[in-house]
Design a protein around this motif. Sequence first.
Motif, PDB file in Angstrom:
ATOM      1  N   ILE A  95       1.746  13.022  -7.161  1.00  0.00           N
ATOM      2  CA  ILE A  95       2.110  11.777  -7.476  1.00  0.00           C
ATOM      3  C   ILE A  95       3.294  11.104  -6.473  1.00  0.00           C
ATOM      4  CG2 ILE A  95       3.043  10.082  -9.297  1.00  0.00           C
ATOM      5  CD1 ILE A  95       2.129  12.071 -11.429  1.00  0.00           C
ATOM      6  N   ALA A  96       3.134  10.331  -5.624  1.00  0.00           N
ATOM      7  CA  ALA A  96       4.208   9.783  -4.571  1.00  0.00           C
ATOM      8  C   ALA A  96       5.233   9.082  -5.066  1.00  0.00           C
ATOM      9  CB  ALA A  96       3.431   9.015  -3.488  1.00  0.00           C
ATOM     10  N   PRO A  97       6.307   9.133  -4.310  1.00  0.00           N
ATOM     11  CA  PRO A  97       7.748   8.315  -4.756  1.00  0.00           C
ATOM     12  C   PRO A  97       7.141   6.824  -4.642  1.00  0.00           C
ATOM     13  CG  PRO A  97       8.123   9.969  -3.209  1.00  0.00           C
ATOM     14  CD  PRO A  97       6.863  10.122  -3.293  1.00  0.00           C
ATOM     15  N   ALA A  98       7.844   5.958  -5.271  1.00  0.00           N
ATOM     16  CA  ALA A  98       7.242   4.626  -5.340  1.00  0.00           C
ATOM     17  C   ALA A  98       7.602   3.812  -4.202  1.00  0.00           C
ATOM     18  CB  ALA A  98       7.957   3.881  -6.379  1.00  0.00           C
ATOM     19  N   SER A  99       8.765   4.065  -3.635  1.00  0.00           N
ATOM     20  CA  SER A  99       9.287   3.195  -2.168  1.00  0.00           C
ATOM     21  C   SER A  99       8.316   3.902  -1.088  1.00  0.00           C
ATOM     22  CB  SER A  99      10.563   3.437  -1.943  1.00  0.00           C
ATOM     23  OG  SER A  99      11.016   4.765  -1.670  1.00  0.00           O
ATOM     24  N   LEU A 100       7.744   5.229  -1.029  1.00  0.00           N
ATOM     25  CA  LEU A 100       7.119   5.862  -0.177  1.00  0.00           C
ATOM     26  C   LEU A 100       5.658   5.365  -0.012  1.00  0.00           C
ATOM     27  CD1 LEU A 100       7.138   7.662   2.546  1.00  0.00           C
ATOM     28  CD2 LEU A 100       6.761   9.706   0.697  1.00  0.00           C
ATOM     29  N   ASP A 101       4.807   5.377  -1.239  1.00  0.00           N
ATOM     30  CA  ASP A 101       3.415   5.074  -1.329  1.00  0.00           C
ATOM     31  C   ASP A 101       3.079   4.723  -2.849  1.00  0.00           C
ATOM     32  OD1 ASP A 101       0.757   5.142  -0.998  1.00  0.00           O
ATOM     33  OD2 ASP A 101       0.516   7.355  -0.738  1.00  0.00           O
TER      34      ASP A 101
ATOM     35  N   THR B   6       8.401   6.088 -10.940  1.00  0.00           N
ATOM     36  CA  THR B   6       9.434   5.009 -10.123  1.00  0.00           C
ATOM     37  C   THR B   6      10.665   5.533  -9.436  1.00  0.00           C
ATOM     38  OG1 THR B   6      10.831   4.719 -11.984  1.00  0.00           O
ATOM     39  CG2 THR B   6       8.881   3.538 -12.423  1.00  0.00           C
ATOM     40  N   GLN B   7      10.547   6.680  -9.191  1.00  0.00           N
ATOM     41  CA  GLN B   7      11.696   7.226  -8.261  1.00  0.00           C
ATOM     42  C   GLN B   7      11.447   6.782  -6.822  1.00  0.00           C
ATOM     43  OE1 GLN B   7      12.622  11.535 -10.106  1.00  0.00           O
ATOM     44  NE2 GLN B   7      10.577  11.213  -9.546  1.00  0.00           N
ATOM     45  N   GLN B   8      12.477   6.363  -6.050  1.00  0.00           N
ATOM     46  CA  GLN B   8      12.455   6.042  -4.718  1.00  0.00           C
ATOM     47  C   GLN B   8      12.134   6.908  -3.895  1.00  0.00           C
ATOM     48  OE1 GLN B   8      12.620   2.377  -4.086  1.00  0.00           O
ATOM     49  NE2 GLN B   8      12.276   2.704  -6.148  1.00  0.00           N
ATOM     50  N   TYR B   9      12.677   8.211  -4.020  1.00  0.00           N
ATOM     51  CA  TYR B   9      12.293   9.383  -2.714  1.00  0.00           C
ATOM     52  C   TYR B   9      11.862  10.469  -3.243  1.00  0.00           C
ATOM     53  CZ  TYR B   9      16.804  10.523  -4.091  1.00  0.00           C
ATOM     54  OH  TYR B   9      18.275  10.971  -4.727  1.00  0.00           O
ATOM     55  N   ARG B  10      11.717  10.670  -4.826  1.00  0.00           N
ATOM     56  CA  ARG B  10      11.267  12.142  -5.328  1.00  0.00           C
ATOM     57  C   ARG B  10       9.721  11.824  -5.720  1.00  0.00           C
ATOM     58  NH1 ARG B  10      15.497  12.601  -8.063  1.00  0.00           N
ATOM     59  NH2 ARG B  10      16.504  13.878  -6.547  1.00  0.00           N
ATOM     60  N   GLY B  11       8.894  12.741  -5.313  1.00  0.00           N
ATOM     61  CA  GLY B  11       7.487  12.710  -5.752  1.00  0.00           C
ATOM     62  C   GLY B  11       7.250  13.986  -6.552  1.00  0.00           C
TER      63      GLY B  11
ATOM     64  N   ASP C  56      19.625   6.613  -6.568  1.00  0.00           N
ATOM     65  CA  ASP C  56      18.269   6.249  -7.370  1.00  0.00           C
ATOM     66  C   ASP C  56      18.565   5.931  -8.905  1.00  0.00           C
ATOM     67  OD1 ASP C  56      15.834   5.536  -7.827  1.00  0.00           O
ATOM     68  OD2 ASP C  56      14.831   7.239  -7.675  1.00  0.00           O
ATOM     69  N   PRO C  57      19.382   5.093  -9.319  1.00  0.00           N
ATOM     70  CA  PRO C  57      19.981   5.024 -10.658  1.00  0.00           C
ATOM     71  C   PRO C  57      19.048   4.705 -11.622  1.00  0.00           C
ATOM     72  CG  PRO C  57      20.804   2.952  -9.289  1.00  0.00           C
ATOM     73  CD  PRO C  57      20.150   4.134  -8.366  1.00  0.00           C
ATOM     74  N   GLU C  58      17.973   4.104 -11.228  1.00  0.00           N
ATOM     75  CA  GLU C  58      16.866   3.568 -12.211  1.00  0.00           C
ATOM     76  C   GLU C  58      15.582   4.467 -12.142  1.00  0.00           C
ATOM     77  OE1 GLU C  58      16.269  -0.486 -11.831  1.00  0.00           O
ATOM     78  OE2 GLU C  58      18.273  -1.109 -12.494  1.00  0.00           O
ATOM     79  N   GLY C  59      15.634   5.467 -11.129  1.00  0.00           N
ATOM     80  CA  GLY C  59      14.373   6.285 -11.018  1.00  0.00           C
ATOM     81  C   GLY C  59      13.971   7.152 -12.040  1.00  0.00           C
ATOM     82  N   GLN C  60      12.873   7.322 -12.313  1.00  0.00           N
ATOM     83  CA  GLN C  60      12.405   8.111 -13.523  1.00  0.00           C
ATOM     84  C   GLN C  60      10.851   8.235 -13.514  1.00  0.00           C
ATOM     85  OE1 GLN C  60      13.869   6.327 -16.981  1.00  0.00           O
ATOM     86  NE2 GLN C  60      12.242   4.831 -16.770  1.00  0.00           N
TER      87      GLN C  60
END
Length: 458
Positions: free
Chosen positions: A138-144, A63-68, A35-39
């Motif tokens: 706060i949910a991960p962006a790709s999940l919710d 904006t993290q893909q899998y970390r909430g 997740d190089p751009e996740g923050q």
Amino acid sequence: MTPNFCHHVRSAWFLVVVCLVVVSLPGAVTFDPLDPEGQIMIRWDIMRWTGDGYAATVNIINTQQYRGIRSYRLGWKWAKKELIWVMTGAQATEQGDCSRHPTDPPPHSCSLTPTIIDLLPGQPYNMQTANCCRDGVIAPASLDPKNSVSRFQITVGNTGNTNTTINIPQKLSLGSPGAGYSCSPLKKVLPTKFPSPDGKRNTQAFVTWNATCQYVPNLAHPAPVCCVSLSAFYSPKIVPCADCACNCPPKSTTPGPHAIAGTDQTCIAPNDPQALQNALVVKKGTKPPSLFCTKDMCPIKIHWHLKENYKHYWRAKITITNRNLQMNYTNWNLVIQHPNFVNFTRAFSFTEKPLTPYGDIANDTAMFWGVKYYNDMLMQAGPQGNVQSEVLFAKDSTFTLSNGWGFPSHVYFNGDDCVLPDPSDYPHLPNGSSKLRGGLALLACTLMSITVCLTSLF
């Protein structure tokens, strides 16, 4: 060698050493290749001026893909002696000393270092803002994506009320139970624009400040929180989580809670039903045990079982077991790396999404999460403390059962890297065969399935 060449070599080695030291420092920001751009982005929009300050809307954007974030805690230090007159959509944990401002009603917070937390669901309408009141989740962006933003409004006093007299809050911090972030300073950026519903007119903030926060594993957890165990239909060997993968177990074997070294927590034996019952029914004023006592002492265990080998497909079973006696994991997610995810076919009880941070260059990672209202909550340790699904893959020319190819190379639970067993301990094929089929496979599969059902939950 020329002196210049030697000087360059010494300089290069110095830079390498400096980089290694920086990366190894506690709290150093680490790069996440999945997740190089996740923050987390903090956006502070000043929307209007008041008599002694301003009113602003603050957004926490994941904006993290899998970390909430399970329950955010946003903090900062005021540049001078600012105070918070009013907040909606969140609250400060401390009012602080407001004796210099004897107003009715009094200021919401006069603390010089406020800590802000979200409100619980079901608040009165006049206390809410859009995207608030989820107890800090706060949910991960790709999940919710709908729940990947949390927002509150704040009215600040005892500060300037023009673009040139206001002061930027300092030492921004973002934390949460089980999560730690390192935040950049807030800095002034171009004002945020807000399009009208019909898209024909834009309004904008008077001033916008931005900061970014990066996840730091060492701040979140001093030790790992999950581990992986393995088994396969072709081998009687079940590879457990590594001993002391997350912590070392107590030496005592007597019934009842045992202290966990280096922590203020206790654990109980998983085969002690009375202690488990006492732990789940917490008496007021007592501190309940934290975990099951196991050789690995991990709150979460992931078990990967190679279940079946068909002519054109192969199947694995994933079991997630919660050994944490104090926590339900709501909206959990699991990220797995395996080279055959390019041929992934189906998950039977989980929802699946490929993670492709570099396009189609390396499609070897997938994220799984629970089906809503079915297994999206992983209950605390006990009879309901597990969820499981089977996953099906198509075969291609790379398929093999040799050398541990059928097992994942990395596993992450809720964004945390899980400890895998030593590859030398992986289940091996009998007689070196790489294409086990037929009656032997069926018999082995049946025997292993019975064993795994009993062992994968602990």
